[in-house]
Every structure is written in structure tokens, then in C-alpha cells.
Design a protein around this motif. Structure first.
Motif, PDB file in Angstrom:
ATOM      1  N   UNK A  79       7.059  60.455  62.237  1.00 25.18           N
ATOM      2  CA  UNK A  79       5.656  60.842  62.434  1.00 25.18           C
ATOM      3  C   UNK A  79       5.368  61.257  63.870  1.00 25.18           C
ATOM      4  N   UNK A  80       6.317  61.001  64.787  1.00 19.79           N
ATOM      5  CA  UNK A  80       6.078  61.307  66.201  1.00 19.79           C
ATOM      6  C   UNK A  80       6.487  62.748  66.509  1.00 19.79           C
ATOM      7  N   UNK A  81       5.572  63.511  67.098  1.00 22.68           N
ATOM      8  CA  UNK A  81       5.886  64.875  67.542  1.00 22.68           C
ATOM      9  C   UNK A  81       5.207  65.116  68.880  1.00 22.68           C
ATOM     10  N   UNK A  82       5.822  65.972  69.674  1.00 17.59           N
ATOM     11  CA  UNK A  82       5.365  66.190  71.045  1.00 17.59           C
ATOM     12  C   UNK A  82       5.292  67.697  71.279  1.00 17.59           C
ATOM     13  N   UNK A  83       4.084  68.160  71.579  1.00 14.39           N
ATOM     14  CA  UNK A  83       3.855  69.610  71.649  1.00 14.39           C
ATOM     15  C   UNK A  83       3.776  70.066  73.097  1.00 14.39           C
ATOM     16  N   UNK A  84       4.459  71.182  73.410  1.00 20.08           N
ATOM     17  CA  UNK A  84       4.452  71.788  74.739  1.00 20.08           C
ATOM     18  C   UNK A  84       3.919  73.215  74.611  1.00 20.08           C
ATOM     19  N   UNK A  85       2.783  73.484  75.232  1.00 22.88           N
ATOM     20  CA  UNK A  85       2.263  74.856  75.275  1.00 22.88           C
ATOM     21  C   UNK A  85       2.810  75.515  76.531  1.00 22.88           C
ATOM     22  N   UNK A  86       3.712  76.447  76.353  1.00 26.54           N
ATOM     23  CA  UNK A  86       4.434  77.017  77.493  1.00 26.54           C
ATOM     24  C   UNK A  86       3.780  78.306  77.988  1.00 26.54           C
ATOM     25  N   UNK A  87       3.675  79.299  77.103  1.00 27.38           N
ATOM     26  CA  UNK A  87       3.028  80.576  77.428  1.00 27.38           C
ATOM     27  C   UNK A  87       3.487  81.122  78.765  1.00 27.38           C
ATOM     28  N   UNK A  88       4.779  81.305  78.889  1.00 28.59           N
ATOM     29  CA  UNK A  88       5.342  81.744  80.157  1.00 28.59           C
ATOM     30  C   UNK A  88       6.627  82.527  79.922  1.00 28.59           C
ATOM     31  N   UNK A  89       6.904  83.421  80.887  1.00 24.68           N
ATOM     32  CA  UNK A  89       8.134  84.202  80.837  1.00 24.68           C
ATOM     33  C   UNK A  89       9.292  83.384  81.407  1.00 24.68           C
ATOM     34  N   UNK A  90      10.432  83.464  80.723  1.00 21.54           N
ATOM     35  CA  UNK A  90      11.651  82.813  81.191  1.00 21.54           C
ATOM     36  C   UNK A  90      12.678  83.902  81.463  1.00 21.54           C
ATOM     37  N   UNK A  91      13.032  84.063  82.748  1.00 20.38           N
ATOM     38  CA  UNK A  91      13.959  85.122  83.154  1.00 20.38           C
ATOM     39  C   UNK A  91      15.390  84.585  83.204  1.00 20.38           C
ATOM     40  N   UNK A  92      16.373  85.484  83.160  1.00 22.60           N
ATOM     41  CA  UNK A  92      17.779  85.055  83.197  1.00 22.60           C
ATOM     42  C   UNK A  92      18.081  84.202  84.426  1.00 22.60           C
ATOM     43  N   UNK A  93      18.907  83.184  84.215  1.00 24.09           N
ATOM     44  CA  UNK A  93      19.239  82.258  85.287  1.00 24.09           C
ATOM     45  C   UNK A  93      19.971  82.947  86.428  1.00 24.09           C
ATOM     46  N   UNK A  94      20.774  83.990  86.109  1.00 25.57           N
ATOM     47  CA  UNK A  94      21.517  84.654  87.178  1.00 25.57           C
ATOM     48  C   UNK A  94      20.604  85.469  88.093  1.00 25.57           C
ATOM     49  N   UNK A  95      19.342  85.683  87.700  1.00 22.07           N
ATOM     50  CA  UNK A  95      18.365  86.361  88.563  1.00 22.07           C
ATOM     51  C   UNK A  95      17.515  85.350  89.339  1.00 22.07           C
ATOM     52  N   UNK A  96      17.042  84.346  88.654  1.00 20.37           N
ATOM     53  CA  UNK A  96      16.114  83.402  89.281  1.00 20.37           C
ATOM     54  C   UNK A  96      16.832  82.321  90.082  1.00 20.37           C
ATOM     55  N   UNK A  97      18.003  81.917  89.611  1.00 13.43           N
ATOM     56  CA  UNK A  97      18.738  80.845  90.285  1.00 13.43           C
ATOM     57  C   UNK A  97      18.170  79.466  90.055  1.00 13.43           C
ATOM     58  N   UNK A  98      17.093  79.350  89.260  1.00 14.50           N
ATOM     59  CA  UNK A  98      16.495  78.036  88.982  1.00 14.50           C
ATOM     60  C   UNK A  98      16.189  77.922  87.492  1.00 14.50           C
ATOM     61  N   UNK A  99      16.276  76.699  87.003  1.00 11.94           N
ATOM     62  CA  UNK A  99      15.939  76.440  85.610  1.00 11.94           C
ATOM     63  C   UNK A  99      14.429  76.241  85.499  1.00 11.94           C
ATOM     64  N   UNK A 100      13.896  76.501  84.319  1.00 14.80           N
ATOM     65  CA  UNK A 100      12.454  76.354  84.082  1.00 14.80           C
ATOM     66  C   UNK A 100      12.136  74.956  83.580  1.00 14.80           C
ATOM     67  N   UNK A 101      11.024  74.435  84.047  1.00 14.53           N
ATOM     68  CA  UNK A 101      10.532  73.137  83.621  1.00 14.53           C
ATOM     69  C   UNK A 101       9.208  73.330  82.895  1.00 14.53           C
ATOM     70  N   UNK A 102       9.071  72.717  81.732  1.00 15.18           N
ATOM     71  CA  UNK A 102       7.804  72.732  80.995  1.00 15.18           C
ATOM     72  C   UNK A 102       7.396  71.289  80.715  1.00 15.18           C
ATOM     73  N   UNK A 103       6.102  71.015  80.922  1.00 15.73           N
ATOM     74  CA  UNK A 103       5.588  69.659  80.783  1.00 15.73           C
ATOM     75  C   UNK A 103       4.796  69.505  79.484  1.00 15.73           C
TER      76      UNK A 103
END
Length: 874
Positions: free
Chosen positions: A56-80
Motif C-alpha cells: 500500500x506504500x507508494x512515493x511520488x516524485x514530480x520531476x518535470x525536468x530535463x535530464x541531459x547525458x552524463x558525458x555532457x553534464x558531468x553530474x548525476x541528477x537528484x530528484x526529491x
């Protein structure tokens, strides 16, 4: 890990299974990396346990964001997770992630030009308006700093060129953080809207049939009625002057202009802009001029449409001429627009007769008693554009003729309208100053003087009320919010809907409208000095003065409720007098006004009498208006009050005391950065955020600026400035002195003079097209009091309940506005042009425009569509 892909229309859903430790608990964030070579838009993610005891437990994340390739950004994306926490209440496992995410957004380690995939926010000067590499005439001063103070804008990191930022490859290639960009659909809609407007207003007429605009009975009597005192007796010579005005308005036939299609043959040709036309290829001279003003991709859209379509196009008439083609000429309509038009924030109460004495007014003695009495009764007003005086030597020339005007207005003794009684036309050489009034001998000069005032007011509206006081001042707040407030912060969530698309719209404005040789410089009389004038007004700007109750008091258009000392007997006498006046106006007006001119809701109940003794209930915003029939202020103060009530309730949910505001590290860093980095040139007018009250005031002001204020000064532009004679952006002739040879030329041929004074045909058509674009609501707009899919408060029932109360309050305000718009004795809500005031109608029931069944984009909506968008998104 197993994966499954479902492919609905445009959304890809991934279902993933992975294992966690048995005692993992509640996930507060997740990290994602894009190993592909293309970016993707992540709408949302839902994590759900599949073991029976926790299914019964579910956890919803509203992201609404662009995720670019890691080889361009050099950083991983964090969503809360969609939970809101003050910094001190952040779960221990999220504290470091919260800090690291904000550090990434500040992008301190980036030294090179910012790339499109970078998610960084930083401040910069306005050093991107000039283009000195293209020639000295395109050099512009940097705005920001001691000489030309200004708010800061979003940094792009482009390399410098001769003390200016180098040009981007195109206006749509300017860096804007990915999550701040217009959606592809909205960008296409804006491009199509401008292309369509250019086609409508520049396509030549395809037939010789001219719609007649001069067959109106008793027009001469109408003009005389409004321009001349009722008791005046006119000589044949004076009647001849009025006949010359009539000849001008009705388009008296004139000789041709020898094939020069950039000029008018007669004033009547202005109406041709709004005629039915068959789409044709634009003339060569038009395309050559448009190439200097309009981005290439928009012109390409124009060319493609004219090559493939031969459909019939028509244009909605601007509201100012839709019901009565001559209403814009009336003095009462002129005054009404200062209270309910595109710039209702400049007029102020006239409190001191010494301001009149400083005017070189030959007929002042005739009007002295009337004006002194009006000042005593708070019925005299002034529209002051004398700030232009130091700029006139720079502005005038190159075909532009401008005065620094001051206009005295007095409330009519017959109704609630305000009427101009004198106009001062100032020049740097005081010997060139003149004052024009309503004397019968000066009626031609009176029309010209009002036109010059309208031009002054149009420039102030575009550069100050619209651009500076909404678009420009709000940009540093957005940057600071992204840099200093975590997405988990309650204030970030509250403000986020009110910042949608603004950074991208502002970037486009700097690239197309405000830049050297851009649209405003080529259409406004202020020309290359436009932004310097805007900087002049920023010197006077204060954030606390943008709170609507304070702003109204600053102009003496309202007083604090606690300062009202009206005696009961005086109040009752005034009430009876007002009721008698209202009834007389109602009896007189019912016969002459079409009640079907606007859609009315018959189910709206009558306004009830308020017997409350609570001044806050009686006077929204804690102020009483000096002039009750002031549509912008009357509707606006109710909306302000609703916003303030909602923000107060919201802050109480998350801040239990004043101390919790003072101890909120993120909110204090946010406010400090706004003052010291975003608006460092302005040291006055900042609240000290040490308690809930000051925080509420600051947040209410921000939401008011982005919603109500922007709606009031933006969405009426086509209605009023879509008819250039009513709100000309520039004028090309000075007013001739009485008795001069030029004055005799004006008397003999006023239509020729006015054609020469107005902007040319191209400038008029282009301004109309731009007003059309700016006044349109886009189809993805979310309006004040509506829940957006990204911000529906579903995770917090207390907030959700308070937002519902806010929406219900706005619906009550809608009813109040419609009730007021039914009262035709309130002349400033309708005026002679019969334009009901709807610019601050919340319209909480408005929904997203349905997609067209055709393949030509979103369905078009009426350009006068009502509603207050949440954000400055056009």
C-alpha cells in the motif's frame, strides 16, 4: 533488474524492478543518470513496494525536468520526494543532498560559456543590449552599477566584445536553464502568433471595396457636445474649424502619394489594417524593413504561409474603436484610460495648487476656482511626464518630435469620469513651452496636445510600468530562488508557478525588443535612449512600493483605513447625494447603452450590504480609495487582499513563529542575495525578514507583480494601442504656435497635418502586429487560483484546503467585478468606448484551450480573453 516499455502517444513509461534492504524505510530522493546521447524530459516517478506487507506504500516524485547525458553534464541528477521541509526539519538522510543540489545550481566552478545542458543560475549586468562590433550606432551603455543602476539579469557566459557581451547565433539560442525554457509547443505558438499578425496587418488589400467609416449621423454635433461648453455660441468661423476636424476623421479624399506605398493617402486608410484580406506575398519594401526587426525563423514562417495559403484573413477591431469609432477622441475617454487603460499606474492626486501656478497657462484665472475647489474635494488629478525634459535634446530629431507633458484632470460634475482641463507641453527651451486647454479657439490644438500626452504615456507604459516594474525587477528574485531555496522549501513551491517561463521571455525581450536597433528602439520615440530612461526610473524604484496598497498611497490615490475620520452625519449626507447622482445617471444612461454589449451572468446575486465594523473587511488591503470608480485599483486591491490572505495562511502552516522565519537559513540567504546580488544598486525599500508579517508582505508583493500587475499592464495593449492614433508610440511634428504660418496650415488642412504627425504606414502596421502578439494568452497558461498539474498540493491537506479557500475568494471577486461592470453609471468601467474592465477578472474557471482538429496548432482564442496568468510568461 527487469524493464518494460509502454508507448502511449507522446509519453514513454518505464516500469523497473530493483531490490533494497528490508529495512530501507521511506525514500526521500533518487539519483538518475542519462547514459544515452540525447536528453529526455522526466515528468514523474513513483516508487512502490511490491512485497505484500508494504504494497500500500507508494512515493511520488514530480520531476518535470530535463535530464541531459552524463558525458555532457558531468553530474548525476537528484530528484526529491514531494514533501516540503524547512531546512531545520529536513530528514537527516537528505540534508547533504539538499545542500549539494543547491551548490550545483549556483555553478561556481564554471568559467567557460554556459552550455544549453548546464543547470546554472548566476547574475550579470545588462551588457547584452549593444552590438558595437556591428558599428558605433549599435553601441549601448552597460546597465547596472553607479551610472546606470539596474536590476541584474541571468548570466549566459558568452564572451565579451568591446565592453559588451557577444551576440548569440539567434534569439532562440540565448542560454536559458533547461527547466526555464518555453516548451516546444509554446515557442511554436508564439512564433505562429507573430507570423500570423504580420500577415494580417501587412498583407495588401485584395479588392477595391472600401468600407465606409464616415457615414455617421450627427457626428459634428457629437464632437461639439464633448469639446465645447454647453452654453457657448459658435460663430460660422468656429463651426468651420469643427468641420475641418470632421473632414479629417471621415477621411476627406486627398490626392495620391505618387505610388509611395509607405505613406497614407488619407487618414481613412488606417482602417484598412483591419479589413478582410486574402493572404498575399508581402511587398518587397515591407520584407526589407521586417528583416531588420524580426527573427529569421519568424520571417520564414511568414514566407511559407504566403506561398502556400490564399485564405481570407481578418482582424478583430481593437476595442477602443469596436463600438464607437470616435470614442477615443472624447475627453472623458482620455481620462478613463488613465484609470482603466494600459497604464493606470501613473496618474496621481493633485494636492497642491502651486503645481498649477508653475504652468504658463494664459487662461488659468478662468479655471482657478474650479481647480482649487476640486483640489479641496480630492477631485483633481495630474498626469506628470515632465521627467522627459532632460532627455528631449537627445530624443528630438531624426523625425521625432516630443514634449515633456503635464496634464491636469478634474472629476466631472455630471458623473464619475475625470476630464483633462489643461495640458502643459514642455521643451528644454522654456520659451517653447505652451499650455493648451479646452477653449473653443484651441480645439485643434487640444486634440494634438492630447495625442502628445498619449505618446508620453505609451513610452512610460512600455519602458517602466510594463518592462521595468514587472519583467526586469522580478528576474533577480527568480535567480535567487533557484540558487538559495531548495525545491523542498515551502516558499520555493509557493513561488514556482509565478516564475514559469519568465527567464526565457526576458531573454527573448533582450534579443528582439530591447536590443540596439530592436523593436522598441525603432517604434518608441525614445529610440536608442529607451533603456537609459528605464534606468532613470529604477533609481526611484523600491520593492516595498510595489505592494499595491503602498503604491496607491504613494500616488495619494488611497489612504490607510485607520486614517479615515469621516463623521457619521457627513457620511450619510454624502451617501444620499451619491445615491441621487447614481439614480440620475442610471435614468439618463439606460436609454443610450446597449446592455448586450458584454456577456452578463444573470445568476450573479445582487451585492449585499456590508454592515461589518471591521475595517479590514470594509477596506481590502487596509486602504480606502480616493476615487471609488478606479477600476484598476478597485479590482486590484480585492485581488491583492485575496493573495495576502492565502499567503498568510500558507506561511502559518510552515512557520510556527516569527523566530522560525529568522532562523530559516535558506530564506535569509535568499533575501540577502536578492538585495546584495540581484538588486545591489537599490539600497532602500527592503523589508527585514525577521517575522512572518514581513515575509508575507514580501511574498504577496512578488505574487501580485507576476500575476495581477502584469495582467493589468500587458493584456490590454491591443485593445487600446492596437489603434495607433489613440496610443501613438512616436510623433513626427510639434504643435504649431497660435498665429504662426504652420498654425494656418493646420487650420486649412488638419488631415494633412495629422498624417504627417503620426507614424508612417509601416510603423503603424508593425506596432499593431506587436500589440496583437503581446495581448494574446497562450494555450498552456495556468491562471491565478488554478491548480497546475505540477503544483496541486495533494501531499498536504492543510495547504490544499487553504488554496481552495483562495480559489473561492477569487470567484467572489469575479462576481463583484461583474456586478460593478453592470453599473453603467460607473463611467470609468465602461467609458464612451464601451469597454468593460476585465483586465483583472480572475476567471478561475478558464481551462486550457483545446487542441485544434486542424494541423495548424492550438485553437485561437479571443484576443481580449480574460484571466490573470500566474506568471509573466508573454
Amino acid at each position: 533488474m527487469k524493464g518494460k516499455i509502454n508507448l502511449p502517444t507522446k509519453i514513454i513509461k518505464f516500469k523497473l524492478k530493483f531490490e533494497v534492504e528490508k529495512q530501507f524505510g521511506t525514500p526521500g530522493a533518487f539519483v538518475i543518470e542519462n547514459g544515452d546521447k540525447h536528453e529526455f524530459f522526466l515528468k514523474s516517478a513513483t516508487l512502490q513496494y511490491i512485497v505484500p506487507e508494504r504494497k500500500h506504500e507508494s512515493f511520488h516524485f514530480k520531476c518535470n525536468s530535463w535530464v541531459y547525458p552524463l558525458d555532457k553534464t558531468g553530474v548525476k541528477r537528484i530528484f526529491f520526494l514531494n514533501q516540503l521541509y524547512l531546512p531545520s526539519e529536513t530528514p537527516r538522510g537528505l540534508v547533504e543532498l539538499r545542500k549539494k543540489e543547491l551548490e550545483k545550481l549556483r555553478g561556481k566552478r564554471l568559467k567557460d560559456e554556459i552550455k544549453q545542458w548546464d543547470r546554472v543560475y548566476d547574475y550579470d549586468y545588462y551588457n547584452d543590449l549593444g552590438d558595437p562590433d556591428n558599428g558605433r550606432e549599435y553601441a549601448r551603455p552597460v546597465l547596472g552599477g553607479h551610472q546606470f543602476p539596474y536590476p541584474r539579469r541571468l548570466k549566459t557566459g558568452r564572451p565579451a566584445c568591446q565592453h559588451a557581451e557577444s551576440r548569440a547565433g539567434g534569439c532562440f539560442q540565448v542560454y536559458v536553464p533547461p527547466d526555464e525554457r518555453l516548451s516546444h509547443e509554446k515557442q511554436e505558438e508564439v512564433i505562429n502568433n507573430l507570423a500570423d499578425a504580420l500577415i494580417r496587418f501587412f498583407t495588401p488589400k485584395s479588392d477595391d471595396t472600401q468600407q465606409s467609416f464616415h457615414e455617421y449621423p450627427d457626428l459634428l454635433k457629437k464632437i461639439v457636445h464633448f469639446f465645447v461648453p454647453k452654453a457657448a455660441l459658435l460663430s460660422p468661423a468656429e463651426m468651420s474649424k469643427f468641420q475641418s476636424i470632421l473632414d479629417f476623421i471621415t477621411g476627406k479624399p486627398r490626392s495620391g502619394s505618387h505610388g509611395d506605398t509607405s505613406k497614407f493617402d488619407s487618414p481613412e486608410e488606417i482602417f484598412d489594417f483591419f479589413s478582410d484580406k486574402e493572404v498575399k506575398e508581402l511587398e518587397g519594401w515591407v520584407m526589407q524593413k521586417l528583416q531588420k526587426l524580426v527573427p529569421t525563423d519568424i520571417l520564414n514562417q511568414v514566407v511559407a504561409t504566403t506561398e502556400t495559403s490564399r485564405s481570407l484573413v481578418n482582424s478583430q477591431l481593437p476595442s477602443i474603436i469596436a463600438e464607437d469609432k470616435y470614442a477615443w477622441l472624447y475627453d472623458g475617454e482620455f481620462g478613463r484610460q488613465m484609470l482603466a487603460g494600459t497604464n493606470p499606474v501613473r496618474i496621481r492626486l493633485l494636492k497642491d495648487y502651486s503645481e498649477i501656478e508653475r504652468m504658463n497657462w494664459p487662461n488659468v484665472e478662468t479655471h482657478r476656482n474650479k481647480i482649487q475647489e476640486a483640489i479641496k474635494e480630492n477631485k483633481a488629478f495630474i498626469l506628470d511626464h515632465s521627467y522627459l525634459l532632460p532627455y528631449l535634446d537627445m530624443v528630438n530629431g531624426k523625425g521625432v518630435c516630443t514634449y515633456a507633458t503635464r496634464t491636469v484632470l478634474v472629476r466631472s460634475q455630471w458623473d464619475t469620469s475625470i476630464q483633462p482641463v489643461a495640458i502643459e507641453l514642455g521643451l528644454p527651451d522654456s520659451n517653447g513651452n505652451m499650455v493648451v486647454d479646452q477653449s473653443p479657439a484651441d480645439q485643434l490644438l487640444w486634440i494634438l496636445a492630447k495625442t502628445h500626452v498619449a505618446a508620453n504615456d505609451a513610452a512610460h507604459h512600455q519602458l517602466v510600468s510594463h518592462w521595468l516594474h514587472t519583467h526586469a525587477v522580478i528576474e533577480p528574485f527568480i535567480i535567487a530562488t533557484r540558487r538559495q531555496l531548495s525545491v523542498m522549501h515551502p516558499i520555493h513551491r509557493l513561488l514556482d508557478p509565478h516564475f514559469k517561463d519568465t527567464l526565457h521571455i526576458n531573454a527573448l525581450a533582450r534579443a528582439i525588443f530591447l536590443n540596439a536597433g530592436g523593436i522598441l528602439e525603432r517604434t518608441l520615440f525614445t529610440g536608442e535612449f529607451s533603456m537609459r530612461l528605464s534606468s532613470h526610473f529604477y533609481k526611484e524604484w523600491r520593492f516595498d512600493h510595489q505592494a499595491l496598497p503602498t503604491e496607491l498611497q504613494k500616488r495619494d490615490m488611497a489612504v490607510k483605513a485607520e486614517e479615515i475620520t469621516e463623521k457619521p452625519a457627513e457620511k450619510e449626507t454624502e451617501k444620499k447625494k451619491k445615491e441621487a447622482e447614481d439614480q440620475a445617471e442610471r435614468d439618463e444612461g439606460e436609454a443610450g447603452i446597449d446592455e448586450n454589449a458584454v456577456e452578463l451572468d444573470d445568476n450573479i446575486p445582487a451585492t449585499t450590504t456590508d454592515n461589518s465594523t471591521d475595517k479590514q473587511e470594509k477596506y481590502p488591503g487596509g486602504v480606502k480609495l480616493i476615487l471609488e470608480d478606479y477600476p484598476y485599483a478597485k479590482d486590484g486591491i480585492e485581488i491583492w487582499d485575496a493573495i495576502e490572505t492565502w499567503v498568510t495562511a500558507y506561511c502559518k502552516i510552515f512557520y510556527e513563529s516569527d523566530e522560525s522565519v529568522k532562523n530559516d537559513g535558506e530564506i535569509q540567504a535568499w533575501w540577502s542575495e536578492i538585495r546584495n546580488n540581484g538588486h545591489p544598486d537599490q539600497k532602500e525599500g527592503w523589508y527585514e525578514l525577521t517575522n512572518r508579517e514581513s515575509l508575507v508582505r514580501a511574498l504577496t508583493t512578488l505574487i501580485w507583480i507576476t500575476s495581477g500587475l502584469h495582467a493589468a499592464v500587458n493584456f490590454g495593449q491591443y485593445a487600446y494601442a492596437g489603434w495607433p492614433p489613440n496610443r501613438p508610440m512616436l510623433l513626427r511634428k510639434f504643435i504649431p504656435k497660435r498665429g504662426s504660418p504652420e498654425f494656418h496650415e493646420l487650420e486649412n488642412d488638419p488631415d494633412k497635418f495629422l498624417i504627417q504627425m503620426w507614424p508612417d504606414k509601416f510603423q503603424m502596421a508593425f506596432v499593431i502586429a506587436v500589440m496583437d502578439l503581446l495581448s494574446r494568452h497562450t494555450s498552456d497558461e495556468v491562471y491565478l487560483g488554478q491548480k497546475s498539474p505540477e503544483n496541486n498540493w495533494e501531499e498536504n491537506k492543510d495547504v490544499d484546503k487553504e488554496f481552495e479557500n483562495f480559489s473561492e475568494k477569487l470567484k467572489e471577486i469575479e462576481k463583484n467585478i461583474m456586478e460593478r461592470n453592470k453599473k453603467y453609471n460607473l463611467m470609468n468601467r465602461w467609458g464612451y468606448a464601451k469597454i468593460p474592465y476585465k483586465l483583472l477578472y480572475p476567471d478561475t474557471s478558464k481551462t486550457k484551450a483545446p487542441a485544434s482538429k486542424e494541423k495548424d496548432g492550438p485553437e485561437k482564442v479571443d484576443i481580449t480573453g480574460r484571466g490573470i496568468p500566474n506568471s509573466i510568461s508573454i
